[in-house]
Design a protein around this motif. Structure first.
Motif, PDB file in Angstrom:
ATOM      1  N   GLY A  58       0.798  -1.214   0.000  1.00 45.99           N
ATOM      2  CA  GLY A  58       0.000   0.000   0.000  1.00 45.99           C
ATOM      3  C   GLY A  58       0.834   1.268   0.000  1.00 45.99           C
ATOM      4  O   GLY A  58       0.293   2.370   0.078  1.00 45.99           O
ATOM      5  N   TYR A  81      -0.041   9.780   6.616  1.00 45.16           N
ATOM      6  CA  TYR A  81       1.295   9.215   6.739  1.00 45.16           C
ATOM      7  C   TYR A  81       2.310  10.334   6.983  1.00 45.16           C
ATOM      8  O   TYR A  81       2.316  11.355   6.284  1.00 45.16           O
ATOM      9  CB  TYR A  81       1.678   8.435   5.483  1.00 45.16           C
ATOM     10  N   THR A 120      -4.990   8.817   3.306  1.00 45.08           N
ATOM     11  CA  THR A 120      -5.615   7.605   2.789  1.00 45.08           C
ATOM     12  C   THR A 120      -6.884   7.314   3.591  1.00 45.08           C
ATOM     13  O   THR A 120      -7.209   8.026   4.538  1.00 45.08           O
ATOM     14  CB  THR A 120      -4.666   6.397   2.884  1.00 45.08           C
ATOM     15  N   ASP A 121      -7.572   6.255   3.189  1.00 42.49           N
ATOM     16  CA  ASP A 121      -8.767   5.780   3.903  1.00 42.49           C
ATOM     17  C   ASP A 121      -9.777   6.900   4.111  1.00 42.49           C
ATOM     18  O   ASP A 121     -10.188   7.200   5.231  1.00 42.49           O
ATOM     19  CB  ASP A 121      -8.389   5.155   5.250  1.00 42.49           C
ATOM     20  N   ASP A 122     -10.179   7.511   2.985  1.00 41.25           N
ATOM     21  CA  ASP A 122     -11.176   8.581   3.016  1.00 41.25           C
ATOM     22  C   ASP A 122     -10.745   9.723   3.920  1.00 41.25           C
ATOM     23  O   ASP A 122     -11.541  10.274   4.703  1.00 41.25           O
ATOM     24  CB  ASP A 122     -12.542   8.028   3.467  1.00 41.25           C
ATOM     25  N   ASP A 123      -9.463  10.077   3.813  1.00 42.82           N
ATOM     26  CA  ASP A 123      -8.880  11.209   4.551  1.00 42.82           C
ATOM     27  C   ASP A 123      -8.927  11.031   6.060  1.00 42.82           C
ATOM     28  O   ASP A 123      -9.006  12.010   6.816  1.00 42.82           O
ATOM     29  CB  ASP A 123      -9.597  12.517   4.176  1.00 42.82           C
ATOM     30  N   THR A 124      -8.840   9.796   6.522  1.00 45.94           N
ATOM     31  CA  THR A 124      -8.843   9.540   7.962  1.00 45.94           C
ATOM     32  C   THR A 124      -7.478   9.115   8.481  1.00 45.94           C
ATOM     33  O   THR A 124      -7.283   9.027   9.698  1.00 45.94           O
ATOM     34  CB  THR A 124      -9.858   8.454   8.325  1.00 45.94           C
ATOM     35  N   LYS A 125      -6.531   8.864   7.581  1.00 46.86           N
ATOM     36  CA  LYS A 125      -5.183   8.454   7.990  1.00 46.86           C
ATOM     37  C   LYS A 125      -4.167   9.323   7.262  1.00 46.86           C
ATOM     38  O   LYS A 125      -4.255   9.523   6.054  1.00 46.86           O
ATOM     39  CB  LYS A 125      -4.934   6.975   7.694  1.00 46.86           C
TER      40      LYS A 125
END
Length: 345
Positions: free
Chosen positions: A131, A200, A193-198
C-alpha cells in the motif's frame, strides 16, 4: 573492512554502523548534538535491519547482495550519478554463476541499496502488497528519477490557505479525527488515505538532518520536509510535546521529532513550501472542513473562538437549567411526599 564484510542478517556492530553512516552521509552533523554511537538513529537501524531481512527472505533467491559491503558498493555508484544500466553491468560482472532470474537479482539489489540510502521505496513489490508509494526507476541516474517525482510544479491553488498555529498533528487527530501513521517511506510523507482519515508522516527527522549538500535528494527537499515536521510537531507547543513524549515509545517514532524547532508566522506561509505544497493544501482543506462529532472534539476545536465560547456557554446554561429543574422536581416530590405522609397520620 571486516565489519562491512559481515552478512546482512547478522546483528549490526558499532563499526558496521559507523561505516554505513560514513558511506551514506559522511560526518554526523553537529545539530544532532550527540556522538556517532548515540546519535538517535535507532529507528533508522531498525529500518535498515528490517529491509535487509525482507530482501533476503526465501533464502535470498531474489537479490544478489549478501553483505554490507555489497550495499556500500552500490551506494558509491549511486552517489557518483551512474546510470541504472551502468550499475547493473557492474553487478553482472561480479556474478560468478549463471542464474535464471539474473535481471531480478540485479534490479532488486539496486532497489534495496537505493531504498536504504534514501528511505524511499523503489521498483515493484514482487511478493505481497504494502500500500506504499513506490518510485519506478528504470533508467538513467537515480537523481533524475527523484527530480521527476519530487520536482513537479504544484498544481493546486493556495489562495486563502493559511497555516495557523492551531494547524498541527495533535489537532488534526483530536479535532479532525485524522490518525497519524508513521512511515519509513519518504514518498508517502503527508499522504492521506482511507477517506482522509489516515495521514502518513515520515518521522525520521534524524535521517533528514544527516543529509548534506552532496545528497542525491533534490536540493532543499530534506530541509523542507523538516519544516513540515516543525509545522506539525512544533517544539514550543506544550500539548504537542506532552503528546509526543507519550506516543514516541508506543509508535517507535524518531525522538528527533521533539527537536524540529517551530515556524514563525513568515515561515508558515504556504508559498514557502514547494515539494509538499499540494499535499499541505489538501491536508489543510481536510482540517478546515472537519466538524466536531463528539464532545471531546467540540472541547478541543477552538479554531473559531466566538463559536467555541457560544457553544460552551449554551451547554453550561442548558446543564444548569437541567440541574435546577431536577432540584425543583426533587423538592416538589419531597413536598408532596411530606404532605401525603402528614395527612396519613
Amino acid at each position: 573492512m571486516a565489519s562491512v564484510a559481515a552478512s546482512l542478517l547478522e546483528p549490526l556492530s558499532a563499526s558496521t554502523k559507523s561505516a554505513v553512516i560514513d558511506a551514506f552521509w559522511g560526518p554526523i552533523p553537529a545539530r544532532l548534538s550527540r556522538s556517532c554511537d548515540d546519535c538517535q538513529l535507532e529507528q533508522f537501524w531498525e529500518f535498515y535491519t528490517k529491509e535487509c531481512e525482507h530482501a533476503l527472505h526465501d533464502g535470498g533467491r531474489h537479490v544478489f547482495v549478501r553483505t554490507h559491503q555489497d550495499i556500500l558498493d552500490i551506494v558509491a555508484l549511486l552517489k557518483k550519478q551512474r546510470s541504472r544500466d551502468e550499475i547493473r553491468d557492474f553487478l553482472r560482472w561480479k556474478l560468478t554463476n549463471v542464474y535464471p532470474n539474473e535481471d531480478e537479482l540485479l534490479d532488486c539489489s539496486i532497489d534495496l541499496a537505493a531504498g536504504l540510502l534514501l528511505m524511499i521505496d523503489f521498483g515493484h513489490l514482487h511478493y505481497g502488497f504494502s500500500g506504499r508509494l513506490r518510485l519506478n526507476w528504470t533508467k538513467g541516474p537515480l537523481k533524475d528519477c527523484l527530480e521527476r517525482h519530487f520536482c513537479e510544479a504544484p498544481v493546486l491553488g493556495h489562495q486563502g490557505v493559511k497555516l495557523q498555529r492551531v494547524f498541527n498533528a495533535l489537532n488534526l487527530q483530536r479535532i479532525a479525527g485524522v490518525d497519524i501513521i508513521p512511515t519509513d517511506n519518504l514518498a508517502d510523507h503527508l499522504r492521506l488515505t482511507d477517506d482522509d482519515t489516515k495521514l502518513y508522516i515520515f518521522h525520521h527527522a534524524s535521517v533528514l538532518k544527516c543529509q548534506s549538500a552532496s545528497s542525491i535528494l533534490p536540493a532543499d527537499l530534506a530541509e523542507e520536509t523538516l519544516r513540515t515536521l516543525a509545522l506539525l510537531f512544533p517544539q514550543t507547543d506544550t500539548p504537542t510535546r506532552k503528546w509526543l513524549r507519550r506516543v514516541i515509545p508506543m509508535l517507535s517514532l524518531d525522538p528527533q521529532l521533539l527537536l524540529c524547532g517551530h515556524l514563525k508566522t513568515d515561515d508558515r506561509q504556504i508559498e514557502n513550501f514547494t515539494y509538499w505544497h499540494d499535499r499541505l493544501v489538501v491536508l489543510k482543506q481536510v482540517f478546515d472542513e472537519a466538524t466536531p462529532q463528539n464532545m471531546s472534539q467540540w472541547w478541543h476545536d477552538r479554531r473559531n473562538g466566538v463559536q467555541w465560547y457560544t457553544f460552551w456557554v449554551a451547554i453550561t446554561v442548558l446543564g444548569l437549567t437541567l440541574l435546577f429543574g431536577l432540584i425543583q422536581s426533587v423538592e416538589g416530590a419531597m413536598q408532596v411526599y411530606g404532605t401525603f405522609y402528614s395527612g396519613a397520620k
